[in-house]
Design an enzyme around this catalytic site. Structure first.
Site, PDB file in Angstrom:
ATOM      1  N   SER A 126      43.225 100.028  46.417  1.00  0.00           N
ATOM      2  CA  SER A 126      42.567 100.646  45.263  1.00  0.00           C
ATOM      3  C   SER A 126      41.227  99.990  44.983  1.00  0.00           C
ATOM      4  O   SER A 126      41.031  98.793  45.245  1.00  0.00           O
ATOM      5  CB  SER A 126      43.475 100.497  44.036  1.00  0.00           C
ATOM      6  OG  SER A 126      42.802 100.821  42.843  1.00  0.00           O
ATOM      7  N   TYR A 151      49.131  95.783  37.674  1.00  0.00           N
ATOM      8  CA  TYR A 151      49.027  96.774  38.757  1.00  0.00           C
ATOM      9  C   TYR A 151      47.921  96.384  39.732  1.00  0.00           C
ATOM     10  O   TYR A 151      48.116  96.347  40.951  1.00  0.00           O
ATOM     11  CB  TYR A 151      48.748  98.174  38.199  1.00  0.00           C
ATOM     12  CG  TYR A 151      48.231  99.113  39.258  1.00  0.00           C
ATOM     13  CD1 TYR A 151      49.080  99.607  40.241  1.00  0.00           C
ATOM     14  CD2 TYR A 151      46.878  99.465  39.316  1.00  0.00           C
ATOM     15  CE1 TYR A 151      48.606 100.433  41.249  1.00  0.00           C
ATOM     16  CE2 TYR A 151      46.401 100.294  40.312  1.00  0.00           C
ATOM     17  CZ  TYR A 151      47.266 100.773  41.275  1.00  0.00           C
ATOM     18  OH  TYR A 151      46.778 101.583  42.283  1.00  0.00           O
ATOM     19  N   LYS A 155      47.883  95.095  44.000  1.00  0.00           N
ATOM     20  CA  LYS A 155      47.077  95.597  45.118  1.00  0.00           C
ATOM     21  C   LYS A 155      46.302  94.462  45.779  1.00  0.00           C
ATOM     22  O   LYS A 155      46.173  94.394  47.007  1.00  0.00           O
ATOM     23  CB  LYS A 155      46.132  96.708  44.649  1.00  0.00           C
ATOM     24  CG  LYS A 155      46.849  97.995  44.247  1.00  0.00           C
ATOM     25  CD  LYS A 155      47.656  98.564  45.398  1.00  0.00           C
ATOM     26  CE  LYS A 155      48.347  99.850  45.046  1.00  0.00           C
ATOM     27  NZ  LYS A 155      49.207 100.357  46.142  1.00  0.00           N
TER      28      LYS A 155
END
Length: 340
Positions: A126, A151, A155
């Protein structure tokens, strides 16, 4: 046909990638526990590709169940790993669940790939890894920054794990990290698309639900950012183009004969503001949208968009779908949902 495992293959990006893989002559195999997706997607996939796609209904953190997938499927050419929780706000409320699921599932997958000698992996990353960039557009060499959410940190951890594996003695993994920007839209058939559970966290499904009368209005979070019209700027790319990027990445890995970790931005290379997206939606669909300006959200990045030179030159990949066409496809999908 070469067999590609697609973890999270019933999700938004995963389902479109399953379609793209099938169209390119691969045999996609879905691995999904449907915790963040709907089994109704499988009917849409069947209608689009003309056959049932193999599905294993398991949690990727369940190593024993996941091992059985590798055993039953036999000769697997590669894996595309989407399976992850992805709501930034929820990750702040449930950090342990995000680390356990997102990081844990990657570790289980890598151990099983190593056990069964499956060496080709495309990892869903991302643009959150860039944080608030000092300069735009961001290249793959732009320094990453500490993520503002659990989150985002999952990643970053995923990327770090894969680079560390690459440095291990005897490593044979070939890995492509795809850093997505903002996928939007739906398949041209209107049979699969973004299916948020509850209130949408992303702009375009909120727009389409507002146009359909499901939401009273769209509230734009702030218009005083340092951008041309004061609203946030993002790089919105069509989900079908993003799906094709995964096919291109798998094809590249299948041609390489040495261990590697390659990183690519996947975006359009340009930014559009929230207001520009709203106006483009109205133009593409003829639907007037009820919206107002609200306060900015804490932690929102004012602007971010990709430099896509590397993906164009090394992968041979560029997006091809206009913003208006992508938004029109999202509206077609919403209309199909509303008519069910």
């Amino acid at each position: 046909m070469k067999k590609i495992l697609v973890t999270g293959g019933a999700g938004y990006i995963g389902s479109h990638t399953v379609v793209a893989l099938h169209a390119e002559g691969f045999q996609p195999v879905i691995v999904d526990d449907f915790s963040n997706s709907s089994e109704s997607v499988l009917g849409g996939l069947r209608a689009i590709v003309g056959t049932d796609v193999p599905v294993h209904r398991i949690d990727c953190n369940d190593k024993a169940a996941f091992r059985q997938v590798f055993e039953r499927e036999g000769d697997i050419a590669g894996v595309i790993h989407f399976a992850a929780f992805k709501a930034v706000g929820e990750s702040v409320q449930k950090p342990l669940a995000y680390f356990r699921n997102n990081v844990g599932s990657l570790l289980v997958l890598l151990e099983l790939m190593q056990e069964f000698k499956v060496w080709n992996l495309v990892f869903s990353s991302s643009c959150t890894v860039y944080g608030v960039p000092d300069q735009l557009p961001v290249t793959e060499e732009t320094p990453t920054k500490p993520a503002s959410s659990p989150y985002g940190r999952t990643k970053q951890m995923g990327e770090d794990i894969l680079r560390d594996v690459d440095q291990a003695p005897g490593n044979q993994f070939k890995t492509v990290l795809l850093r997505y920007f903002n996928p939007i839209g739906a398949h041209p058939s209107g049979l699969i698309g973004e299916l948020p559970l509850g209130v949408p966290q992303n702009l375009v499904p909120y727009i389409t639900q507002t146009a359909a009368g499901i939401r009273e209005k769209l509230t734009i979070n702030g218009d005083t950012y340092d951008t041309p019209d004061g609203t946030n700027v993002r790089d919105y790319l069509y989900v079908g183009d993003l799906a094709q990027a995964h096919v291109v990445a798998i094809k590249r890995l299948l041609t390489l004969t040495w261990p590697v970790v390659e990183t690519y931005n996947v975006g359009t290379g340009r930014g559009n503001s929230v207001l520009e997206v709203v106006k483009a939606f109205e133009k593409a669909t003829g639907q007037a949208l009820n919206y107002s300006i609200g306060p900015p959200r804490s932690g929102d990045v004012p602007a971010i968009y990709a430099d896509v030179t590397r993906s164009a030159e090394q992968l041979g990949f560029r997006t091809s779908t206009s913003l208006e066409d992508a938004l029109a496809s999202a509206w077609r999908w919403q209309q199909n949902l509303s008519n069910e």
